[in-house]
Design a protein around this motif. Structure first.
Motif, PDB file in Angstrom:
ATOM      1  N   THR A  95       0.835  -1.200   0.000  1.00 53.60           N
ATOM      2  CA  THR A  95       0.000   0.000   0.000  1.00 53.60           C
ATOM      3  C   THR A  95       0.872   1.254   0.000  1.00 53.60           C
ATOM      4  N   GLY A  96       0.249   2.372  -0.349  1.00 58.11           N
ATOM      5  CA  GLY A  96       0.951   3.655  -0.347  1.00 58.11           C
ATOM      6  C   GLY A  96       1.199   4.204  -1.740  1.00 58.11           C
ATOM      7  N   GLY A  97       0.731   3.467  -2.752  1.00 52.62           N
ATOM      8  CA  GLY A  97       0.927   3.929  -4.116  1.00 52.62           C
ATOM      9  C   GLY A  97      -0.122   4.935  -4.542  1.00 52.62           C
ATOM     10  N   ASN A  98       0.039   5.460  -5.738  1.00 53.57           N
ATOM     11  CA  ASN A  98      -0.913   6.416  -6.291  1.00 53.57           C
ATOM     12  C   ASN A  98      -1.055   6.177  -7.793  1.00 53.57           C
ATOM     13  N   THR A  99      -1.841   7.011  -8.443  1.00 55.67           N
ATOM     14  CA  THR A  99      -2.096   6.826  -9.870  1.00 55.67           C
ATOM     15  C   THR A  99      -0.812   6.892 -10.679  1.00 55.67           C
ATOM     16  N   ALA A 100       0.072   7.794 -10.296  1.00 56.26           N
ATOM     17  CA  ALA A 100       1.324   7.940 -11.044  1.00 56.26           C
ATOM     18  C   ALA A 100       2.165   6.662 -10.946  1.00 56.26           C
ATOM     19  N   LEU A 101       2.215   6.062  -9.758  1.00 57.11           N
ATOM     20  CA  LEU A 101       3.006   4.846  -9.591  1.00 57.11           C
ATOM     21  C   LEU A 101       2.393   3.693 -10.388  1.00 57.11           C
ATOM     22  N   ALA A 102       1.071   3.585 -10.350  1.00 55.51           N
ATOM     23  CA  ALA A 102       0.403   2.540 -11.131  1.00 55.51           C
ATOM     24  C   ALA A 102       0.678   2.712 -12.623  1.00 55.51           C
ATOM     25  N   THR A 103       0.687   3.963 -13.069  1.00 49.25           N
ATOM     26  CA  THR A 103       0.967   4.237 -14.478  1.00 49.25           C
ATOM     27  C   THR A 103       2.379   3.811 -14.839  1.00 49.25           C
ATOM     28  N   GLU A 104       3.333   4.091 -13.953  1.00 49.52           N
ATOM     29  CA  GLU A 104       4.723   3.721 -14.225  1.00 49.52           C
ATOM     30  C   GLU A 104       4.910   2.205 -14.247  1.00 49.52           C
ATOM     31  N   LEU A 105       4.169   1.476 -13.430  1.00 47.57           N
ATOM     32  CA  LEU A 105       4.240   0.013 -13.479  1.00 47.57           C
ATOM     33  C   LEU A 105       3.755  -0.509 -14.831  1.00 47.57           C
ATOM     34  N   ARG A 106       2.698   0.096 -15.348  1.00 44.94           N
ATOM     35  CA  ARG A 106       2.214  -0.313 -16.667  1.00 44.94           C
ATOM     36  C   ARG A 106       3.235   0.052 -17.743  1.00 44.94           C
ATOM     37  N   ASN A 107       3.808   1.236 -17.610  1.00 45.35           N
ATOM     38  CA  ASN A 107       4.810   1.657 -18.600  1.00 45.35           C
ATOM     39  C   ASN A 107       6.025   0.725 -18.577  1.00 45.35           C
ATOM     40  N   LEU A 108       6.418   0.311 -17.388  1.00 42.62           N
ATOM     41  CA  LEU A 108       7.553  -0.610 -17.270  1.00 42.62           C
ATOM     42  C   LEU A 108       7.251  -1.938 -17.971  1.00 42.62           C
ATOM     43  N   THR A 128      -4.849  -1.396  -8.249  1.00 45.17           N
ATOM     44  CA  THR A 128      -5.749  -0.836  -9.266  1.00 45.17           C
ATOM     45  C   THR A 128      -5.100   0.382  -9.914  1.00 45.17           C
ATOM     46  N   GLU A 129      -5.783   0.931 -10.879  1.00 38.97           N
ATOM     47  CA  GLU A 129      -5.228   2.058 -11.631  1.00 38.97           C
ATOM     48  C   GLU A 129      -5.048   3.308 -10.769  1.00 38.97           C
ATOM     49  N   SER A 130      -5.732   3.370  -9.648  1.00 36.29           N
ATOM     50  CA  SER A 130      -5.562   4.510  -8.733  1.00 36.29           C
ATOM     51  C   SER A 130      -4.326   4.370  -7.864  1.00 36.29           C
ATOM     52  N   GLY A 131      -3.714   3.185  -7.880  1.00 36.46           N
ATOM     53  CA  GLY A 131      -2.578   2.902  -7.007  1.00 36.46           C
ATOM     54  C   GLY A 131      -2.966   2.208  -5.725  1.00 36.46           C
ATOM     55  N   TRP A 158      -8.441  -5.721  -4.351  1.00 35.19           N
ATOM     56  CA  TRP A 158      -8.603  -6.909  -5.194  1.00 35.19           C
ATOM     57  C   TRP A 158      -9.989  -6.911  -5.828  1.00 35.19           C
ATOM     58  N   GLN A 159     -10.022  -7.016  -7.135  1.00 32.84           N
ATOM     59  CA  GLN A 159     -11.273  -6.954  -7.871  1.00 32.84           C
ATOM     60  C   GLN A 159     -11.901  -8.330  -8.073  1.00 32.84           C
ATOM     61  N   ASN A 160     -11.078  -9.375  -8.067  1.00 34.17           N
ATOM     62  CA  ASN A 160     -11.560 -10.738  -8.329  1.00 34.17           C
ATOM     63  C   ASN A 160     -12.215 -10.841  -9.705  1.00 34.17           C
ATOM     64  N   ALA A 161     -11.854  -9.926 -10.577  1.00 34.07           N
ATOM     65  CA  ALA A 161     -12.451  -9.858 -11.912  1.00 34.07           C
ATOM     66  C   ALA A 161     -11.668  -8.833 -12.718  1.00 34.07           C
ATOM     67  N   LEU A 162     -11.922  -8.795 -14.004  1.00 37.39           N
ATOM     68  CA  LEU A 162     -11.397  -7.729 -14.852  1.00 37.39           C
ATOM     69  C   LEU A 162     -12.453  -6.640 -14.896  1.00 37.39           C
ATOM     70  N   THR A 163     -12.086  -5.456 -14.392  1.00 32.10           N
ATOM     71  CA  THR A 163     -13.046  -4.366 -14.274  1.00 32.10           C
ATOM     72  C   THR A 163     -12.427  -3.081 -14.825  1.00 32.10           C
ATOM     73  N   ASN A 219      -9.071  -2.073 -13.144  1.00 37.45           N
ATOM     74  CA  ASN A 219      -7.767  -2.720 -13.327  1.00 37.45           C
ATOM     75  C   ASN A 219      -7.479  -3.136 -14.760  1.00 37.45           C
ATOM     76  N   ASP A 220      -8.408  -2.908 -15.693  1.00 40.22           N
ATOM     77  CA  ASP A 220      -8.219  -3.473 -17.029  1.00 40.22           C
ATOM     78  C   ASP A 220      -7.070  -2.851 -17.802  1.00 40.22           C
ATOM     79  N   SER A 221      -6.615  -1.679 -17.412  1.00 32.54           N
ATOM     80  CA  SER A 221      -5.494  -1.091 -18.143  1.00 32.54           C
ATOM     81  C   SER A 221      -4.188  -1.835 -17.865  1.00 32.54           C
ATOM     82  N   PHE A 222      -4.133  -2.640 -16.793  1.00 31.53           N
ATOM     83  CA  PHE A 222      -2.940  -3.467 -16.543  1.00 31.53           C
ATOM     84  C   PHE A 222      -2.877  -4.652 -17.514  1.00 31.53           C
TER      85      PHE A 222
END
Length: 807
Positions: free
Chosen positions: A208-221, A239-242, A246-251, A254-257
């Motif tokens: 925990t402790g992430g944010n939207t920017a960190l989630a974006t960088e993980l996808r970019n990586l 999730t995309e917000s960081g 857990w979604q237990n589904a594609l929603t 999280n679908d941008s991952f």
């Protein structure tokens, strides 16, 4: 509270109630003693940036040399009528050992998760990572070798734990840190995968402790890494917000991952609490993004309960309908961790994958867990020649080379595992069905062989391998068999061709001339132009055989004569460590064969009596010898390495010499004149004391002899002693017939009368009159247990001396 991947503590070695010490990282490994045990690599993100295979002394030992094999699936040959081919895939997340404790090239221990149902999975994730040891775990080469030989991809693990388990959000920031337009950690992930020879990484971000920017960088990586040729499987946590939710589904959260037609990740592992509607909507959402629903792996957690786990199979694999998504299995090695020993593990593993009946074609059971064979059609990597199997499971209590036992003691090495039979086990018969099994008491190559036994009162057809092997004018099919007595094998090889894939043509194996391994080479030129779709066995006899028993040590399909490879050259000891005055560990290096196709290299030591002991095997050109024992007062030991071709032709050996320093400790026969007991004795003059009196020259009565049903001799050494070898003098040592030399026996040890016996030595097919068995054990009680007393069926055991040497 949700049960998370980390909170299960998986391969992460943070175990409740235990204290762990951080193991040395790769950087520290450069200071390791040259002969030390190499382990699979693991790092924290910033440590990975410093990794260089040229300076990491373990790196070469962690390379896989087996390329990923192509696989085929013929729906017409699936074992189970309910199984479906070409739909949902299976990913298996397995912890073989704690993060810091995965030996690079196997170990001297039979107790290991030697997985043998590769035909049902598509990807293996080498699960691990922890806040204490390291977050990034690369798979060891034995697992990669076995998986690739079966056409299965392998991923390492990147594991960011929850804060409650030591996770730090700074580690995630270190992971995605950029340098200009590059992601240095992603570059290293690609370098590791390419150097070690595996396909990608499973990313589990639960800190925990992430944010939207960190989630974006993980996808970019991940996008950046995929452009470097690396695959990624993303776990449904961040999730995309960081946030960790857990979604237990594609929603939409999280679908941008996963990404759209241009993937961000190759697949996504959905958390365990999915529902019927959630899976359906996940599939639909994936398809709306231009992705397949089979890029989603719906997770099931079997770590705690194995095949007693409650799974909504109908939601995932609807009866009579298409699979909804793929399947992600978390911790199937429950079959091993919950077992009482190797045999129990294999029974549980069969129940898990094949079902309660041990037959993938019949998974009928009242249990909700029917076995994976119910849903997923078998795949086969047997698509090119040569194809050779000795039914070696990659573990055992002895090791055999070309039918000769060359080592005793437990071992595991998945690099040496043969492609397991596709069908375990499918037998058809109008009468009593024979029982196929892997027999670990004997082998032709490795530690196990195929055995068929039972009452033969009707024709039995045993399906073994689904194949796709073209037959040429010079194609041969070779089989090695062994029978308990000379005579008819009542066995044929059964071959089906693609033009009639369920119709078998039989090739008779005739009779044996003795009780050893015998090879039959069958000419397939009459079938040139056809393609082999299945290989099996057919047993049939004109009269009932009440106790039919036959072992099949090898099956091979190849063209022309058996090829050999050139001998390796330049065998060198990279380094050694003196464990004691009588034991070393070694790191060996050689130049690979200059010509020929090599399956593996066998490593031996030459013994003072001229015999050889197997030290290990690897497809690599380096090998770690975990135990080289000094024999007696020898001052040097010759090490030999042979190349074994893909058709199992053998090269001459490359050699080098290891020297021993100092005077070896004086050892004595600790069994001499010690109290001895036995299962019985043939006469009053042939009691157990005669086997420990230090003499074989007192005539034919200077021996222990028994004809009891169970035959054993036990000696009390008086106290726990360190033992380095056993010596057994058999019948011919006392002047009797060599046909009465003990054939099959074990030597068991224990430290106290209340302890269970542990097998230290296993011997099969002995013919010698005097046998020496190096060991490294401590025990007070030693027991010789005879399984087959003679060569010719005589029921009496005759032991002239049983010696236990040590300090």
């Amino acid at each position: 509270m949700r049960r998370l991947l980390l909170s299960l503590l998986a391969g992460a070695t943070v175990v409740a109630g235990s204290t762990l010490t951080a193991a040395p990282t790769v950087a520290a490994a450069t200071e390791a003693v040259d002969g030390s045990q190499p382990y699979a690599s693991y790092w924290f993100p910033n440590e990975l940036l410093d990794w260089d295979p040229e300076t990491d002394p373990d790196a070469r030992f962690n390379r896989s040399m087996v390329p990923l094999q192509p696989r085929a699936t013929d729906p017409a040959l699936k074992a189970n009528p309910n199984a479906r081919a070409g739909e949902g895939r299976v990913a298996s997340l397995v912890s073989f050992a704690p993060t810091s404790d995965n030996p690079s090239q196997g170990s001297r221990d039979e107790d290991y998760y030697a997985f043998g149902h590769w035909q049902y999975i598509d990807t293996l994730v080498f699960w691990g990572g922890s806040a204490v040891e390291g977050l990034i775990l690369a798979p060891n080469p034995t697992v990669i070798d076995a998986a690739h030989r079966n056409g299965v991809k392998v991923y390492g693990t990147v594991f960011f734990p929850p804060v409650a388990y030591g996770g730090k959000i700074d580690w995630v920031h270190d992971f995605v840190r950029k340098s200009g337009s590059t992601y240095p950690v992603a570059d290293k992930l690609a370098e590791v995968a390419q150097y070690y020879g595996f396909e990608g990484w499973f990313i589990n971000q639960e800190t925990t402790g992430g944010n939207t920017a960190l989630a974006t960088e993980l996808r970019n990586l991940m996008t950046y890494g995929r452009n470097k040729g690396v695959e990624f499987m993303w776990y449904d946590a961040m999730t995309e917000s960081g946030a960790i939710t857990w979604q237990n589904a594609l929603t939409t959260a999280n679908d941008s991952f996963l990404g759209g037609p241009t993937p961000v990740s190759d697949s996504m592992f959905l958390n365990f609490w999915w529902s019927t509607s959630g899976l359906a909507s996940s599939r639909d959402r994936a398809e709306s993004l231009g992705r397949s629903g089979y890029d989603l792996y719906s997770g099931i957690d079997t770590e705690a309960n194995g095949y007693q786990t409650n799974v909504n199979w109908d939601a995932l694999f609807p009866a009579g309908g298409s699979h909804v998504t793929s399947l992600g299995i978390y911790r199937p090695e429950w079959t091993w961790t919950s077992s009482s020993g190797p045999a129990d593990f294999r029974a549980r593993d069969s129940r898990y994958w094949v079902g309660a009946n041990g037959d993938p074609s019949n998974t009928t059971t009242s249990s909700p867990w029917k076995g994976l064979a119910t849903y997923v059609a078998e795949s086969t990597p047997v698509t090119q020649k040569p194809f050779v199997t000795s039914f070696n499971a990659g573990q055992g209590s002895t090791y055999h080379v070309a039918g000769n036992q060359v080592r005793t003691g437990g071992w595991n090495n998945l690099s040496m595992q043969d492609v397991p039979p596709t069908y375990q086990w499918v037998v058809s018969s109008t009468g009593t069905k024979l029982t196929p099994s892997l027999d670990f008491t004997d082998a032709y190559e490795g530690g196990s062989t195929l055995r068929l036994n039972g009452r033969l009162d009707a024709t039995n057809t045993v399906r073994l391998y689904q194949t796709d092997l073209p037959v040429a004018a010079d194609t041969k099919l070779s089989t090695v068999v062994k029978t308990p007595a000379a005579g008819a094998t009542h066995l044929s090889v059964a071959v089906a061709f693609t033009d009639a894939p369920n119709t078998f043509t039989t090739l008779d194996l005739g009779s044996t001339s003795g009780t050893g391994w015998e090879r039959r080479v069958l000419d397939l030129s009459a079938y040139a132009g056809k393609t082999i779709a299945q290989i099996g066995l057919r047993a049939s006899a004109s009269a009932v055989v009440p106790s039919y028993d036959i072992k099949v040590g090898q099956l091979a399909v190849y063209d022309g004569a058996v090829d050999t490879a050139a001998a390796p050259t330049g065998l060198t000891v990279l380094g050694s460590t003196d464990v004691s005055a009588t034991r070393k560990t070694l790191r060996l290096d050689w130049t690979p064969s200059a010509s020929g196709s090599v399956h593996h290299y066998d490593v031996f030591r030459r013994n003072p009596d001229g015999s050889r002991t197997h030290l290990g095997a690897t497809p690599n050109d380096v090998y770690f010898v975990p135990q080289l024992d000094r024999v007696g007062a020898e001052t040097s030991t010759v090490i030999e390495v042979e190349a074994v071709s893909t058709e199992y032709g053998r090269s001459t050996a490359a050699t080098t010499t290891v020297t021993w320093s100092g005077t070896p400790p004086t050892t004595t026969n600790l069994a001499l004149d010690r109290p001895a007991t036995a299962s019985g004795q043939c006469t009053a003059a042939e009691g157990p004391a005669k086997a420990v009196n230090g003499s074989v020259s007192g005539g034919n009565s200077d021996k222990w002899c028994t004809t009891t049903a169970d035959q054993w001799l036990e000696v009390d050494l008086g106290s726990v002693r360190a033992l380095d070898r056993f010596v057994v003098a058999h019948a011919a040592a006392g002047g009797e017939s060599a046909s009465w030399n003990t054939r099959d026996f074990t030597i068991d040890v224990r430290s106290a009368a209340s302890d269970p016996w542990t097998t230290a030595v296993t011997v099969t097919d002995n013919t010698a009159e005097l046998t020496t068995h190096p060991v490294s054990v401590s025990a007070r009680y030693v027991r010789l247990v005879v399984d087959t007393p003679t060569q010719d069926g005589d029921p009496a055991t005759r032991i002239y001396e049983f010696e236990a040497w040590g300090e």
